[in-house]
Design a protein around this motif. Structure first.
Motif, mmCIF file in Angstrom:
data_model
loop_
_atom_site.group_PDB
_atom_site.id
_atom_site.type_symbol
_atom_site.label_atom_id
_atom_site.label_comp_id
_atom_site.label_asym_id
_atom_site.label_seq_id
_atom_site.Cartn_x
_atom_site.Cartn_y
_atom_site.Cartn_z
ATOM 1 N N PRO A 1 0.793 -1.229 0.000
ATOM 2 C CA PRO A 1 0.000 0.000 0.000
ATOM 3 C C PRO A 1 0.833 1.290 0.000
ATOM 4 O O PRO A 1 0.352 2.332 -0.446
ATOM 5 C CB PRO A 1 -0.822 -0.092 1.286
ATOM 6 N N VAL A 2 2.050 1.231 0.483
ATOM 7 C CA VAL A 2 2.871 2.446 0.567
ATOM 8 C C VAL A 2 3.232 2.974 -0.819
ATOM 9 O O VAL A 2 2.995 4.153 -1.116
ATOM 10 C CB VAL A 2 4.115 2.216 1.445
ATOM 11 N N PRO A 3 3.802 2.164 -1.732
ATOM 12 C CA PRO A 3 4.057 2.707 -3.068
ATOM 13 C C PRO A 3 2.778 3.056 -3.817
ATOM 14 O O PRO A 3 2.755 4.001 -4.617
ATOM 15 C CB PRO A 3 4.849 1.620 -3.796
ATOM 16 N N ALA A 4 1.697 2.335 -3.542
ATOM 17 C CA ALA A 4 0.425 2.668 -4.193
ATOM 18 C C ALA A 4 -0.065 4.036 -3.734
ATOM 19 O O ALA A 4 -0.533 4.847 -4.547
ATOM 20 C CB ALA A 4 -0.612 1.593 -3.880
ATOM 21 N N ALA A 5 0.040 4.314 -2.444
ATOM 22 C CA ALA A 5 -0.370 5.624 -1.933
ATOM 23 C C ALA A 5 0.539 6.725 -2.461
ATOM 24 O O ALA A 5 0.077 7.815 -2.813
ATOM 25 C CB ALA A 5 -0.349 5.615 -0.403
ATOM 26 N N THR A 6 1.824 6.446 -2.554
ATOM 27 C CA THR A 6 2.773 7.433 -3.078
ATOM 28 C C THR A 6 2.487 7.717 -4.552
ATOM 29 O O THR A 6 2.507 8.872 -4.980
ATOM 30 C CB THR A 6 4.219 6.939 -2.897
ATOM 31 N N ALA A 7 2.211 6.681 -5.322
ATOM 32 C CA ALA A 7 1.884 6.873 -6.738
ATOM 33 C C ALA A 7 0.586 7.655 -6.892
ATOM 34 O O ALA A 7 0.478 8.529 -7.762
ATOM 35 C CB ALA A 7 1.771 5.522 -7.443
ATOM 36 N N GLY A 8 -0.395 7.365 -6.050
ATOM 37 C CA GLY A 8 -1.646 8.110 -6.096
ATOM 38 C C GLY A 8 -1.441 9.576 -5.775
ATOM 39 O O GLY A 8 -2.060 10.459 -6.371
ATOM 40 N N TRP A 9 -0.547 9.855 -4.842
ATOM 41 C CA TRP A 9 -0.247 11.234 -4.472
ATOM 42 C C TRP A 9 0.496 11.951 -5.598
ATOM 43 O O TRP A 9 0.136 13.064 -5.992
ATOM 44 C CB TRP A 9 0.571 11.244 -3.185
ATOM 45 N N LEU A 10 1.527 11.298 -6.161
ATOM 46 C CA LEU A 10 2.339 11.937 -7.200
ATOM 47 C C LEU A 10 1.598 12.054 -8.528
ATOM 48 O O LEU A 10 1.628 13.100 -9.175
ATOM 49 C CB LEU A 10 3.642 11.161 -7.399
ATOM 50 N N ALA A 11 0.939 10.989 -8.942
ATOM 51 C CA ALA A 11 0.328 10.978 -10.267
ATOM 52 C C ALA A 11 -1.071 11.591 -10.297
ATOM 53 O O ALA A 11 -1.456 12.215 -11.284
ATOM 54 C CB ALA A 11 0.263 9.539 -10.792
ATOM 55 N N LEU A 12 -1.820 11.412 -9.212
ATOM 56 C CA LEU A 12 -3.222 11.826 -9.229
ATOM 57 C C LEU A 12 -3.549 12.956 -8.258
ATOM 58 O O LEU A 12 -4.678 13.439 -8.230
ATOM 59 C CB LEU A 12 -4.114 10.624 -8.902
ATOM 60 N N GLY A 13 -2.581 13.342 -7.447
ATOM 61 C CA GLY A 13 -2.823 14.396 -6.488
ATOM 62 C C GLY A 13 -3.682 13.981 -5.307
ATOM 63 O O GLY A 13 -4.217 14.828 -4.601
ATOM 64 N N GLN A 14 -3.825 12.684 -5.092
ATOM 65 C CA GLN A 14 -4.621 12.192 -3.971
ATOM 66 C C GLN A 14 -3.812 12.327 -2.678
ATOM 67 O O GLN A 14 -2.608 12.125 -2.671
ATOM 68 C CB GLN A 14 -4.992 10.729 -4.171
ATOM 69 N N ARG A 15 -4.500 12.665 -1.633
ATOM 70 C CA ARG A 15 -3.833 12.783 -0.337
ATOM 71 C C ARG A 15 -4.504 11.852 0.657
ATOM 72 O O ARG A 15 -5.720 11.692 0.654
ATOM 73 C CB ARG A 15 -3.906 14.212 0.169
ATOM 74 N N LEU A 16 -3.684 11.249 1.503
ATOM 75 C CA LEU A 16 -4.200 10.380 2.549
ATOM 76 C C LEU A 16 -4.197 11.143 3.866
ATOM 77 O O LEU A 16 -3.295 11.939 4.132
ATOM 78 C CB LEU A 16 -3.345 9.126 2.690
ATOM 79 N N GLY A 17 -5.182 10.873 4.680
ATOM 80 C CA GLY A 17 -5.247 11.476 6.004
ATOM 81 C C GLY A 17 -4.335 10.743 6.973
ATOM 82 O O GLY A 17 -3.735 9.714 6.656
ATOM 83 N N TRP A 18 -4.288 11.281 8.183
ATOM 84 C CA TRP A 18 -3.398 10.674 9.170
ATOM 85 C C TRP A 18 -3.862 9.275 9.559
ATOM 86 O O TRP A 18 -3.041 8.417 9.898
ATOM 87 C CB TRP A 18 -3.259 11.568 10.393
#
Length: 67
Positions: free
Chosen positions: A26-43
């Motif tokens: 999930p960590v690289p998936a969340a990072t890719a979502g943040w970099l490529a799609l601008g998605q942000r995860l909450g705390w």
């Protein structure tokens, strides 16, 4: 990318390493979502990933008892 690692790693890696790699997916998936799609995860999402990855990392890196 993590899916390809999941396909080819089981034949080559010991079980503890495979467990760690699988829990980290999930960590690289969340990072890719943040970099490529601008998605942000909450705390809470980051805390959840930390709660899963940390014990697996500690268990994998801890000295193993020999029997």
């Amino acid at each position: 990318m993590p899916c390809l690692a999941d396909l080819f790693t089981p034949q080559r890696a010991p079980a503890p390493t495979l467990g760690l790699l699988t829990s980290v997916d999930p960590v690289p998936a969340a990072t890719a979502g943040w970099l490529a799609l601008g998605q942000r995860l909450g705390w809470t999402e980051w805390a959840g990933m930390t709660a899963v990855v940390s014990p697996n990392t500690i268990g994998t890196l801890a000295p193993q008892e020999t029997r």
